[in-house]
Write an enzyme that holds these catalytic residues in place. Sequence first.
Site, mmCIF file in Angstrom:
data_model
loop_
_atom_site.group_PDB
_atom_site.id
_atom_site.type_symbol
_atom_site.label_atom_id
_atom_site.label_comp_id
_atom_site.label_asym_id
_atom_site.label_seq_id
_atom_site.Cartn_x
_atom_site.Cartn_y
_atom_site.Cartn_z
ATOM 1 N N THR A 7 0.723 -1.576 -0.037
ATOM 2 C CA THR A 7 -0.124 0.031 0.100
ATOM 3 C C THR A 7 1.071 1.232 0.320
ATOM 4 O O THR A 7 0.215 3.116 0.047
ATOM 5 C CB THR A 7 -0.675 -0.026 0.725
ATOM 6 O OG1 THR A 7 0.129 -0.568 2.411
ATOM 7 C CG2 THR A 7 -2.240 -0.805 1.149
ATOM 8 N N ASP A 8 2.527 0.761 0.048
ATOM 9 C CA ASP A 8 3.146 2.522 1.018
ATOM 10 C C ASP A 8 3.207 2.896 -0.988
ATOM 11 O O ASP A 8 2.899 4.331 -0.894
ATOM 12 C CB ASP A 8 4.383 2.005 1.421
ATOM 13 C CG ASP A 8 5.093 1.270 0.839
ATOM 14 O OD1 ASP A 8 4.214 0.486 -0.194
ATOM 15 O OD2 ASP A 8 6.894 1.110 0.857
ATOM 16 N N SER A 68 14.045 -5.672 5.620
ATOM 17 C CA SER A 68 14.266 -5.015 5.653
ATOM 18 C C SER A 68 15.598 -4.426 5.411
ATOM 19 O O SER A 68 16.643 -3.282 6.007
ATOM 20 C CB SER A 68 13.767 -3.249 5.348
ATOM 21 O OG SER A 68 12.405 -2.932 5.368
ATOM 22 N N SER A 69 17.119 -5.476 5.408
ATOM 23 C CA SER A 69 18.511 -5.337 5.875
ATOM 24 C C SER A 69 18.537 -4.079 4.426
ATOM 25 O O SER A 69 19.807 -3.105 4.742
ATOM 26 C CB SER A 69 19.060 -6.541 5.854
ATOM 27 O OG SER A 69 18.911 -7.343 4.388
ATOM 28 N N ASP A 116 9.633 0.827 4.653
ATOM 29 C CA ASP A 116 11.126 0.903 4.666
ATOM 30 C C ASP A 116 11.890 1.835 5.459
ATOM 31 O O ASP A 116 12.639 1.100 6.959
ATOM 32 C CB ASP A 116 11.616 -0.189 3.820
ATOM 33 C CG ASP A 116 10.755 -1.367 3.291
ATOM 34 O OD1 ASP A 116 9.982 -1.817 3.706
ATOM 35 O OD2 ASP A 116 11.334 -1.799 1.967
HETATM 36 C C1 GLA Z 1 9.389 -3.946 0.560
HETATM 37 C C2 GLA Z 1 9.456 -2.298 -0.144
HETATM 38 C C3 GLA Z 1 8.110 -1.719 0.463
HETATM 39 C C4 GLA Z 1 6.953 -1.718 0.285
HETATM 40 C C5 GLA Z 1 7.277 -3.871 0.782
HETATM 41 C C6 GLA Z 1 5.886 -4.765 0.937
HETATM 42 O O1 GLA Z 1 9.555 -4.002 0.830
HETATM 43 O O2 GLA Z 1 10.601 -1.867 0.259
HETATM 44 O O3 GLA Z 1 8.443 0.226 0.535
HETATM 45 O O4 GLA Z 1 5.588 -1.886 -1.068
HETATM 46 O O5 GLA Z 1 8.438 -4.472 0.207
HETATM 47 O O6 GLA Z 1 4.741 -4.197 1.344
#
Ligand code: GLA
Length: 382
Positions: free
Chosen positions: A36-37, A126-127, A172
């Site tokens: 959704t971001d 999110s490393s 992230d």
């Molecule tokens: C990855 C992207 C984020 C987000 C997610 C899914 O982590 O870096 O920006 O879009 O996927 O929610």
Amino acid sequence: MKELIEHIKQRFIEEFSSEPILVASPGRINLIGGHTDYNQGFVLPAAIDKYVFLAIQRSEKDHSTLISFDKNERFECKVEELQPIEKGGWRNYLTGVIAETQKLCGPLDNVNVIFGGTIPEGAGLSSSAGIENSLAFGLNELFDLKLSALTMAKISQKAEHNFVGVKCGIMDQYTSMLGVEDHLLFLDCRSVTSELIKFGNSDIEFLVVNSNVKHTLAEAAYNDRRESCERVAKTLNKKALRDLSLMELERERSKLSPDDYRKALFIVEENMRVRKAVQSIQKGNYDQLGRYLFEAHQGAKELYEISCPELDYLISSAAKDPAAIGARIMGGGFGGCTVNMVYKNQSEAFQDRLKASYEAKFQKPCTIYKIKFSKGTHRIEL
Ligand code: GLA
């Protein structure tokens, strides 16, 4: 953990004979709000107690030396000549941040950097944001750039877009930079502002289950999903899918390809779920929250099509297990981790059951981490 930072600092002093600035930057979970971001919608993430640690100082030479402590690899470059590197891996996270910082702040001096950490790679925790943020923060400290936390998060996101090649949203980097201990962030990705949400039930804990399927092929699929969303918004004259209601989507369905329709339906529903999830936490209705997590996974699987058999198995196992209140896929998809809300007093037994059955089914183990909501990127003094 302290040991790792000490090792990194030690190695830095041996390599460069100077005392570095030390930074810790966390990974993140996202309780709900998948994809959704980048549709300017809502997400509910938290920074976690897994970190990238980075040591930085000015270089005495006419070039920068960047070292991955965990991989024992090094890369030399000049800050005035930075370009994305094909299949550059970790190098692009760092050079991207230096390049994007220079775009904003003007030329910088060369630097020496060593980083390592405890966030599993390619797992959807999110490393990459941790690496980017640790350097953005480190540069800000070293050169006294006076950048706000939000600006640094945006620099990290730009590095991802322009050097890594993933058109990610802001979730992230924002969460890793601005996380607050014991809190989730209810983040509005349009205004890029967040409300702190305290999770007030100490009988529940959060587990991240790594399927150990690496999401290496996911980048192209991620950018495809983003393009679908943008195509629908454009066709329906909306700034972003955030502005589309379920009613409008149904009314205009014939203007969309079946595939684009399914993608948009997921995003519209997911945005509604995030807001309802926040209300459930505020009302203390955790069973309802758990149901939203399971629904979110169903949508990610059937409509957004970003799941895989291993992740589906982890979620359906959690759904059948009385110890689990809710669970869903997390991150970009196609592998990586699930996030699970479980009753603390049944957590050990749950983990044993899940590990055993996963291994029996896929002939490989899953890895389970208990996580805590933690504070965002910060300096460390040793
Ligand atoms: C990855 C992207 C984020 C987000 C997610 C899914 O982590 O870096 O920006 O879009 O996927 O929610």
